[in-house]
Write a protein that holds these residues in place. Structure first.
Motif, mmCIF file in Angstrom:
data_model
loop_
_atom_site.group_PDB
_atom_site.id
_atom_site.type_symbol
_atom_site.label_atom_id
_atom_site.label_comp_id
_atom_site.label_asym_id
_atom_site.label_seq_id
_atom_site.Cartn_x
_atom_site.Cartn_y
_atom_site.Cartn_z
ATOM 1 N N THR A 101 -24.822 58.878 -24.427
ATOM 2 C CA THR A 101 -24.947 58.290 -26.242
ATOM 3 C C THR A 101 -23.597 59.448 -25.877
ATOM 4 O O THR A 101 -22.510 58.885 -26.903
ATOM 5 C CB THR A 101 -25.728 59.191 -26.909
ATOM 6 N N GLN A 102 -24.044 60.898 -25.616
ATOM 7 C CA GLN A 102 -22.136 62.062 -25.957
ATOM 8 C C GLN A 102 -21.544 61.114 -25.589
ATOM 9 O O GLN A 102 -19.779 60.819 -25.835
ATOM 10 C CB GLN A 102 -22.648 62.831 -25.020
ATOM 11 N N ILE A 103 -20.861 60.681 -23.860
ATOM 12 C CA ILE A 103 -20.087 60.192 -23.024
ATOM 13 C C ILE A 103 -19.781 58.810 -23.885
ATOM 14 O O ILE A 103 -18.542 58.782 -23.561
ATOM 15 C CB ILE A 103 -20.414 59.714 -21.366
ATOM 16 N N ASP A 104 -20.458 57.944 -23.855
ATOM 17 C CA ASP A 104 -20.158 56.722 -25.227
ATOM 18 C C ASP A 104 -19.564 57.054 -26.257
ATOM 19 O O ASP A 104 -18.502 56.162 -26.244
ATOM 20 C CB ASP A 104 -21.688 55.710 -24.924
ATOM 21 N N ASN A 105 -19.549 57.392 -26.714
ATOM 22 C CA ASN A 105 -19.641 57.660 -27.765
ATOM 23 C C ASN A 105 -17.736 58.398 -28.127
ATOM 24 O O ASN A 105 -17.224 58.449 -28.897
ATOM 25 C CB ASN A 105 -20.031 58.768 -29.096
ATOM 26 N N ILE A 106 -18.117 59.396 -27.023
ATOM 27 C CA ILE A 106 -16.236 60.280 -26.360
ATOM 28 C C ILE A 106 -15.465 58.943 -25.878
ATOM 29 O O ILE A 106 -14.015 59.168 -26.055
ATOM 30 C CB ILE A 106 -16.459 61.041 -25.434
ATOM 31 N N LYS B 39 -15.356 55.902 -27.499
ATOM 32 C CA LYS B 39 -15.261 55.132 -28.104
ATOM 33 C C LYS B 39 -14.070 55.796 -29.263
ATOM 34 O O LYS B 39 -13.772 55.401 -29.939
ATOM 35 C CB LYS B 39 -16.125 55.104 -28.948
ATOM 36 N N LYS B 40 -14.222 57.505 -28.821
ATOM 37 C CA LYS B 40 -13.144 58.126 -29.695
ATOM 38 C C LYS B 40 -11.717 57.961 -29.329
ATOM 39 O O LYS B 40 -10.682 57.604 -29.926
ATOM 40 C CB LYS B 40 -13.740 59.779 -29.572
ATOM 41 N N GLN B 41 -11.816 57.784 -27.875
ATOM 42 C CA GLN B 41 -10.540 58.361 -26.859
ATOM 43 C C GLN B 41 -9.757 56.366 -27.847
ATOM 44 O O GLN B 41 -8.828 56.927 -27.133
ATOM 45 C CB GLN B 41 -11.048 58.636 -25.485
ATOM 46 N N LYS B 42 -10.761 55.944 -27.373
ATOM 47 C CA LYS B 42 -10.271 54.008 -27.422
ATOM 48 C C LYS B 42 -9.407 54.363 -28.969
ATOM 49 O O LYS B 42 -8.257 53.585 -29.208
ATOM 50 C CB LYS B 42 -11.191 53.588 -26.830
ATOM 51 N N ASN B 43 -9.817 54.929 -29.421
ATOM 52 C CA ASN B 43 -9.689 54.526 -31.641
ATOM 53 C C ASN B 43 -8.060 56.181 -31.596
ATOM 54 O O ASN B 43 -8.032 56.396 -32.557
ATOM 55 C CB ASN B 43 -10.740 54.504 -32.144
ATOM 56 N N GLN C 202 -8.654 66.307 -26.998
ATOM 57 C CA GLN C 202 -10.474 66.992 -27.510
ATOM 58 C C GLN C 202 -10.956 65.921 -26.871
ATOM 59 O O GLN C 202 -12.493 66.627 -26.318
ATOM 60 C CB GLN C 202 -9.740 66.533 -28.813
ATOM 61 N N CYS C 203 -10.492 64.614 -26.490
ATOM 62 C CA CYS C 203 -11.539 63.873 -25.770
ATOM 63 C C CYS C 203 -12.026 64.752 -24.427
ATOM 64 O O CYS C 203 -13.059 64.762 -23.658
ATOM 65 C CB CYS C 203 -11.479 62.007 -26.009
ATOM 66 N N ARG C 204 -10.676 64.441 -23.587
ATOM 67 C CA ARG C 204 -10.501 65.235 -22.021
ATOM 68 C C ARG C 204 -11.495 66.514 -22.052
ATOM 69 O O ARG C 204 -12.101 66.921 -21.254
ATOM 70 C CB ARG C 204 -9.410 65.897 -21.416
ATOM 71 N N LYS C 205 -11.253 67.597 -22.946
ATOM 72 C CA LYS C 205 -12.138 68.622 -23.383
ATOM 73 C C LYS C 205 -13.139 68.551 -23.017
ATOM 74 O O LYS C 205 -14.130 69.181 -22.045
ATOM 75 C CB LYS C 205 -11.592 69.793 -23.784
ATOM 76 N N GLU C 206 -14.282 67.793 -23.488
ATOM 77 C CA GLU C 206 -15.340 66.765 -23.900
ATOM 78 C C GLU C 206 -16.059 66.490 -23.041
ATOM 79 O O GLU C 206 -17.477 67.094 -22.515
ATOM 80 C CB GLU C 206 -15.516 65.996 -25.405
ATOM 81 N N LEU C 207 -15.270 65.788 -22.018
ATOM 82 C CA LEU C 207 -15.985 65.646 -20.553
ATOM 83 C C LEU C 207 -15.857 66.313 -19.605
ATOM 84 O O LEU C 207 -16.917 66.225 -18.398
ATOM 85 C CB LEU C 207 -15.120 63.810 -20.405
ATOM 86 N N LEU C 208 -15.232 67.298 -19.532
ATOM 87 C CA LEU C 208 -14.882 68.114 -18.834
ATOM 88 C C LEU C 208 -16.262 68.886 -18.594
ATOM 89 O O LEU C 208 -17.095 69.397 -18.082
ATOM 90 C CB LEU C 208 -13.370 68.886 -18.930
#
Length: 294
Positions: free
Chosen positions: A220-225, A227-231, A240-246
């Motif tokens: 769920t976290q990955i899917d929402n990141i 979506k955030k990255q696309k928007n 910030q999205c990249r840091k969350e994924l790492l």
């Protein structure tokens, strides 16, 4: 009525153990036959304020059930590796070793390990071949050696993406002989003998609720990141999205390492890691990280 979304096979998990092989589901979306060019996350089709969610009930653990015997495609009834398979794996390992270009250090052994050398194999399993080398004799800085061999492994995989035996992908890895192996099944290709015979998982009980909840939460976290990255409208939000994924990937690595050290291959940490790898969520993490950089 909500929008019906069909989902491609590579992102999905079977509904039930005995369900027809072409029916899949994830979240609250409807099941669909394999072959549609669709995605779990809809990108711009999803409202920016809508939270995507993978439910724990969608996570299927049936592929982690104990097998009665080793894979009959690879192993004989006597517990020996099929001779043709062994010779072919030795040939492939020799070719891989040539690409390492560390002629001053000779491999101590070439071993077959992982789930296909154990009773927890499934159709998702890889043939894990480890080249055993003394890192200390390669170069004095161990971190450099680890990064070097990791790069060589990735380069090999990129050059041979379809390399397999009986449908099982072959993955090669350089293992430090100074590190204690956490695998419960290790077979020497050089001597054609077991170094560590596989264990019977009959008494191992998976903490199914914890595993499903944890895996679903990370998905769920990955899917929402995603979506955030696309928007995202600016570089700061993308970063910030990249840091969350790492951070999620580091958590997964730590979870798996601790699980293997404490509970072995059937530990919760290792199972959670494998679930995200099998459902391509780890691939998604790196695709998104690379996209964010671009």
């Amino acid at each position: 009525m909500g929008k019906i979304i069909e989902i491609s096979e590579r992102h999905l998990i079977p509904l039930k153990e005995n369900v027809e092989s072409d029916k899949y589901t994830i979240g609250t979306e409807k099941s669909a036959p394999i072959g549609g060019s669709y995605s779990h996350v809809c990108g711009s089709d999803v409202d920016e304020n809508v939270e995507l969610e993978v439910n724990a009930s969608d996570v299927d653990l049936s592929s982690f059930r104990k097998q009665d015997k080793l894979s009959p495609k690879l192993w004989g009834d006597d517990g020996k590796l099929d001779s043709r398979v062994r010779l072919k794996l030795l040939d492939i390992a020799d070719d891989f070793i040539d690409t390492l270009a560390v002629d001053w250090v000779k491999p101590k052994d070439i071993v077959f390990t992982g789930s296909l050398a154990n009773y927890n194999w499934s159709k998702y399993s890889d043939i894990d071949i480890h080249v055993i080398l003394d890192y200390d004799k390669v170069y004095k800085k161990k971190e450099f050696v680890e990064d070097y061999f990791s790069s060589k492994k990735e380069l090999w995989l990129n050059e041979h993406p379809k390399l397999s035996i009986y449908g099982f992908p072959i993955e090669l890895y350089v293992e430090d002989s100074n590190e204690e192996s956490t695998s419960s099944g290790v077979y020497s290709l050089n001597t054609n003998k077991w170094i560590k015979e596989p264990v019977d998982f009959e008494d191992v009980k998976l903490n199914a609720k914890y595993i499903k909840n944890y895996a679903a939460k990370l998905m769920t976290q990955i899917d929402n990141i995603e979506k955030k990255q696309k928007n995202a409208k600016d570089d700061y939000k993308v970063e910030q999205c990249r840091k969350e994924l790492l951070k999620i990937f580091d958590k997964l690595k730590k979870l798996r390492k601790e699980g293997l050290n404490k509970g072995g291959e059937m530990s919760s940490g290792n199972i959670i890691f494998k679930i995200l790898r099998r459902t391509k969520y780890i691939d998604k993490i790196w695709e998104l990280i690379n996209t964010s950089y671009d």
